[in-house]
Design a protein around this motif. Structure first.
Motif, mmCIF file in Angstrom:
data_model
loop_
_atom_site.group_PDB
_atom_site.id
_atom_site.type_symbol
_atom_site.label_atom_id
_atom_site.label_comp_id
_atom_site.label_asym_id
_atom_site.label_seq_id
_atom_site.Cartn_x
_atom_site.Cartn_y
_atom_site.Cartn_z
ATOM 1 N N CYS A 1 17.417 -53.719 -8.461
ATOM 2 C CA CYS A 1 18.133 -53.445 -9.706
ATOM 3 C C CYS A 1 19.083 -54.585 -10.040
ATOM 4 O O CYS A 1 19.635 -55.241 -9.146
ATOM 5 N N ASP A 2 19.303 -54.810 -11.337
ATOM 6 C CA ASP A 2 20.264 -55.824 -11.758
ATOM 7 C C ASP A 2 21.454 -55.210 -12.496
ATOM 8 O O ASP A 2 22.365 -55.930 -12.918
ATOM 9 N N GLU A 3 21.450 -53.890 -12.676
ATOM 10 C CA GLU A 3 22.567 -53.208 -13.325
ATOM 11 C C GLU A 3 22.784 -51.845 -12.675
ATOM 12 O O GLU A 3 21.846 -51.229 -12.164
ATOM 13 N N HIS B 1 40.224 -47.872 -11.360
ATOM 14 C CA HIS B 1 39.473 -48.368 -10.208
ATOM 15 C C HIS B 1 38.170 -49.025 -10.651
ATOM 16 O O HIS B 1 37.812 -50.098 -10.152
ATOM 17 N N LEU B 2 37.444 -48.376 -11.571
ATOM 18 C CA LEU B 2 36.166 -48.945 -12.008
ATOM 19 C C LEU B 2 36.364 -50.269 -12.723
ATOM 20 O O LEU B 2 35.570 -51.208 -12.548
ATOM 21 N N TYR C 1 33.364 -52.807 -13.642
ATOM 22 C CA TYR C 1 32.593 -51.917 -14.501
ATOM 23 C C TYR C 1 33.223 -51.868 -15.890
ATOM 24 O O TYR C 1 34.448 -51.819 -16.027
ATOM 25 N N GLU C 2 32.370 -51.873 -16.921
ATOM 26 C CA GLU C 2 32.828 -51.877 -18.302
ATOM 27 C C GLU C 2 32.199 -50.720 -19.077
ATOM 28 O O GLU C 2 31.201 -50.134 -18.650
ATOM 29 N N ARG D 1 33.065 -41.420 -20.567
ATOM 30 C CA ARG D 1 32.461 -42.764 -20.667
ATOM 31 C C ARG D 1 31.373 -42.978 -19.627
ATOM 32 O O ARG D 1 31.483 -42.513 -18.487
ATOM 33 N N CYS D 2 30.338 -43.695 -20.048
ATOM 34 C CA CYS D 2 29.353 -44.237 -19.126
ATOM 35 C C CYS D 2 29.695 -45.707 -18.925
ATOM 36 O O CYS D 2 29.771 -46.473 -19.888
ATOM 37 N N PHE D 3 29.934 -46.096 -17.673
ATOM 38 C CA PHE D 3 30.272 -47.473 -17.325
ATOM 39 C C PHE D 3 29.015 -48.220 -16.884
ATOM 40 O O PHE D 3 28.031 -47.607 -16.453
#
Length: 402
Positions: free
Chosen positions: A127-129, A167-168, A173-174, A379-381
């Motif tokens: 995986c890359d993400e 923390h994320l 993480y964005e 939110r989905c990061f």
């Protein structure tokens, strides 16, 4: 919640969940973490365990999952799940790992160790993400709370403290996408809104030659429920991260869904050919009942749960699905009128929508005629990872075998 009274001088270790006992510890951790938080609502305990079991969750036919617990000494200080969904990656043309069910105390070492375990698994799978929180399907809980920390959660959504987002962000993480939730209410003198909704519903039924299916008993939904989930597949196909349910999954979710249905809080709409083209369902709020029972139905948790299903004072909107060819034609008004009219008739004056994508204007616009407030955002990061780091990815990760 800083440090949770644990001896944080101890080394943080991460262990993959393998045994039944460890699965129970994984499910129970957030209940202990948020024991004294009045806004946290436990999920249904049995469903959480079943979803982790490849023998009970049909999504494992196309997905792999690992679950991890973080320890400081012998004390659990965090948890996280990782889902590698080949069906999702094929559907969206991605190479992504999903993270799910993440909870941790307010200590950077703990969150870093948990996400390092997920990222190591992601590299193993090429995986890359990494993105999340997401489940196996769109019917699972998704999205990390970023607004509305002092609002009571729903039994089918996550709750978390504000420090999770911090923390994320530190871990790289964005934001990828947000869902928002609305509290919709009716005032005693809101007759104009009720009349407008009634007219919109009647107009849509007449214009498209549609009719509402009459269902008087819970068990009468059984012949329709698989058709309803097939409709959900069509209606939700273009939404973020959605993976179509196969026939086995439809039967799986139908079995869980039917016992919750109240005929007065559900609506089925057919066209003149008898095709199901719209479906909506709500449920009386189970939040207070699940707080009392810890999300467990047995041995005695079914009593307050059943009482809430019959006499709860608020409703949660679970699903509204309209066939793509009827979207934007006013059919949504038929569903909303039916659900809210019946709720208001028995004195329920408040409804919560559940998560809705912030860019889904068609869905969000339907609530503008009601007094409402946006009270939560989740939110989905997402984070890009370097797949070439695989050889050294575990150097600083203390990953123990069970």
């Amino acid at each position: 919640m800083k440090n949770q009274n644990f001896d944080m001088a101890r080394e943080i270790t991460v262990r993959e969940v393998r045994s039944k006992r460890e699965r129970r510890l994984f499910v129970e951790f957030p209940n202990k973490l948020y024991r004294d938080n009045p806004y946290y609502v436990p999920p249904m305990y049995a469903d959480e365990l079943a979803d982790m079991d490849a023998r009970k969750n049909p999504a494992f036919s196309y997905a792999q999952a690992k679950y991890f617990l973080a320890f400081a000494g012998d004390r659990i200080v965090g948890r996280i799940g990782a889902i590698y969904s080949t069906r999702a990656n094929e559907r969206w043309g991605t190479h992504r790992m999903r993270f799910t069910q993440v909870d941790f105390i307010d200590d950077e070492r703990v969150s870093a160790a948990l996400f390092a375990a997920v990222e190591a698994f992601a590299r193993e799978k090429g995986c890359d993400e990494i993105h999340g929180p997401l489940g196996f399907t769109d019917l699972d809980r998704e999205g990390m709370l970023v607004e509305g920390f002092e609002e009571k959660s729903l039994f089918f959504t996550y709750y978390n403290e504000p420090y999770y987002k911090e923390h994320l962000t530190r871990l790289g993480y964005e934001k990828d996408v947000d869902w928002i939730e609305l509290n919709v209410h009716r005032t005693e003198d809101d007759s104009k809104t009720a009349e407008l909704l009634k007219k919109l519903s009647a107009r849509a039924l007449k214009r498209h030659d549609l009719h509402i299916v009459t269902v008087r008993r819970n068990k009468d939904f059984t012949p329709y429920i698989e058709r309803a989930f097939a409709l959900v597949n069509r209606a939700y196909a273009s939404l973020y991260g959605v993976v179509p349910l196969d026939d086995v999954q439809i039967r799986h979710y139908a079995k869980k869904f039917v016992p919750m249905i109240d005929p007065d809080l559900a609506c089925l709409v057919e066209n003149e050919g008898g095709e199901l083209i719209a479906f909506g369902a709500a449920v009386r709020s189970l939040s207070d009942a699940f707080r009392k029972t810890g999300g467990k139905l047995f041995p005695f948790g079914w009593i307050p749960t059943l009482r809430a299903l019959k006499h709860g004072s608020e409703i949660n909107l679970l699903l509204i699905a309209v066939a793509p060819e009827y979207q934007g034609s006013g059919v949504n008004a038929v569903i909303i009128h039916r659900l809210l009219e019946n709720a208001w008739r028995v004195g329920i004056m408040c409804a919560e929508t559940g998560p809705q994508l912030e860019m889904n204007d068609k869905v969000l616009d339907q609530w503008k005629i009601f007094p409402s407030r946006q009270h939560k955002r989740r939110r989905c990061f997402i984070k890009c990872i370097d797949t070439k780091e695989g050889e050294n990815a575990n150097e600083d990760l203390h990953l123990e075998e069970a």
